[in-house]
Design an enzyme around this catalytic site. Structure first.
Site, PDB file in Angstrom:
ATOM      1  N   HIS A  66       0.830  -1.197   0.000  1.00 41.26           N
ATOM      2  CA  HIS A  66       0.000   0.000   0.000  1.00 41.26           C
ATOM      3  C   HIS A  66       0.874   1.260   0.000  1.00 41.26           C
ATOM      4  O   HIS A  66       1.782   1.396   0.809  1.00 41.26           O
ATOM      5  CB  HIS A  66      -0.897  -0.007   1.250  1.00 41.26           C
TER       6      HIS A  66
ATOM      7  N   MET B  13       2.959  14.359 -15.193  1.00 43.18           N
ATOM      8  CA  MET B  13       3.970  15.366 -15.458  1.00 43.18           C
ATOM      9  C   MET B  13       3.263  16.579 -16.063  1.00 43.18           C
ATOM     10  O   MET B  13       2.510  16.453 -17.016  1.00 43.18           O
ATOM     11  CB  MET B  13       5.038  14.842 -16.418  1.00 43.18           C
TER      12      MET B  13
ATOM     13  N   ASN C 104       3.044  10.692 -19.209  1.00 43.56           N
ATOM     14  CA  ASN C 104       3.731  10.083 -18.068  1.00 43.56           C
ATOM     15  C   ASN C 104       2.831  10.129 -16.836  1.00 43.56           C
ATOM     16  O   ASN C 104       2.294  11.183 -16.495  1.00 43.56           O
ATOM     17  CB  ASN C 104       5.033  10.823 -17.788  1.00 43.56           C
TER      18      ASN C 104
ATOM     19  N   TYR D 286      10.445  13.690 -12.251  1.00 46.27           N
ATOM     20  CA  TYR D 286      11.596  12.780 -12.343  1.00 46.27           C
ATOM     21  C   TYR D 286      12.020  12.304 -10.948  1.00 46.27           C
ATOM     22  O   TYR D 286      12.321  11.125 -10.747  1.00 46.27           O
ATOM     23  CB  TYR D 286      12.797  13.463 -12.998  1.00 46.27           C
TER      24      TYR D 286
ATOM     25  N   ASP E  57       6.110   7.585 -21.251  1.00 45.93           N
ATOM     26  CA  ASP E  57       6.070   7.598 -22.717  1.00 45.93           C
ATOM     27  C   ASP E  57       7.442   7.278 -23.301  1.00 45.93           C
ATOM     28  O   ASP E  57       8.426   7.117 -22.570  1.00 45.93           O
ATOM     29  CB  ASP E  57       5.511   8.931 -23.229  1.00 45.93           C
TER      30      ASP E  57
ATOM     31  N   ASP F 229      -4.874   3.789  -4.649  1.00 48.25           N
ATOM     32  CA  ASP F 229      -5.005   4.178  -3.249  1.00 48.25           C
ATOM     33  C   ASP F 229      -6.273   4.999  -3.022  1.00 48.25           C
ATOM     34  O   ASP F 229      -6.513   5.983  -3.713  1.00 48.25           O
ATOM     35  CB  ASP F 229      -3.768   4.983  -2.837  1.00 48.25           C
TER      36      ASP F 229
END
Length: 140
Positions: A22, A74, A132, A112, A30, A64
């Site tokens: 969890h 992103m 992404n 990132y 991508d 979640d």
């Protein structure tokens, strides 16, 4: 062979998703994303786009429910709002979960850094820019 398991879920990816707990994270990225620079194990679903990979992952992994935003995108540098790739992902997640899914946005470099905390990076053949997604695993 297993019944009711999407054939795109290769044995290694199934193992990684099954061992996640969890709050652990999985990144779907991508084809332009520097996946190997993340330092996280990379699993290729190269024939799929981000939305298809999301559908495959969410066929076995719950999102979640305790986090307000279990999906993180992103942030596009040059767009005023969600792009079609984001809208498709939100729709796919809502379909898989049977509820609306809220998302958060991260600036590219912050995204990132967050991906570095993921259990696995799933590299796709997504050609739409900014495709992404970072997902947080929930509980059953």
């Amino acid at each position: 062979m297993l019944k009711n398991i999407d054939p795109q879920l290769n044995p290694r990816l199934l193992y990684l998703l099954a061992t996640m707990g969890h709050g652990d994270r999985v990144a779907i990225v991508d084809r332009n994303y520097p996946a190997y620079a993340s330092g996280v194990e990379v699993n290729h679903l190269g024939s799929l786009d981000s939305t298809q990979a999301l559908h495959v992952v969410l066929s076995v992994m719950p999102l979640d429910r305790f986090e307000e935003t279990p999906m993180i995108f992103m942030q596009p540098a040059d767009a005023g709002g969600p792009l079609p790739v984001h809208q498709a992902a939100l729709s796919a997640a809502a379909d898989a979960e049977g509820r609306p899914i809220a998302c958060a946005w991260r600036e590219r470099h912050a995204f990132y850094e967050e991906v570095r905390t993921a259990t696995v990076v799933i590299a796709t053949d997504e050609s739409r820019p900014w495709g992404n997604i970072l997902l947080m695993k929930g509980v059953l």
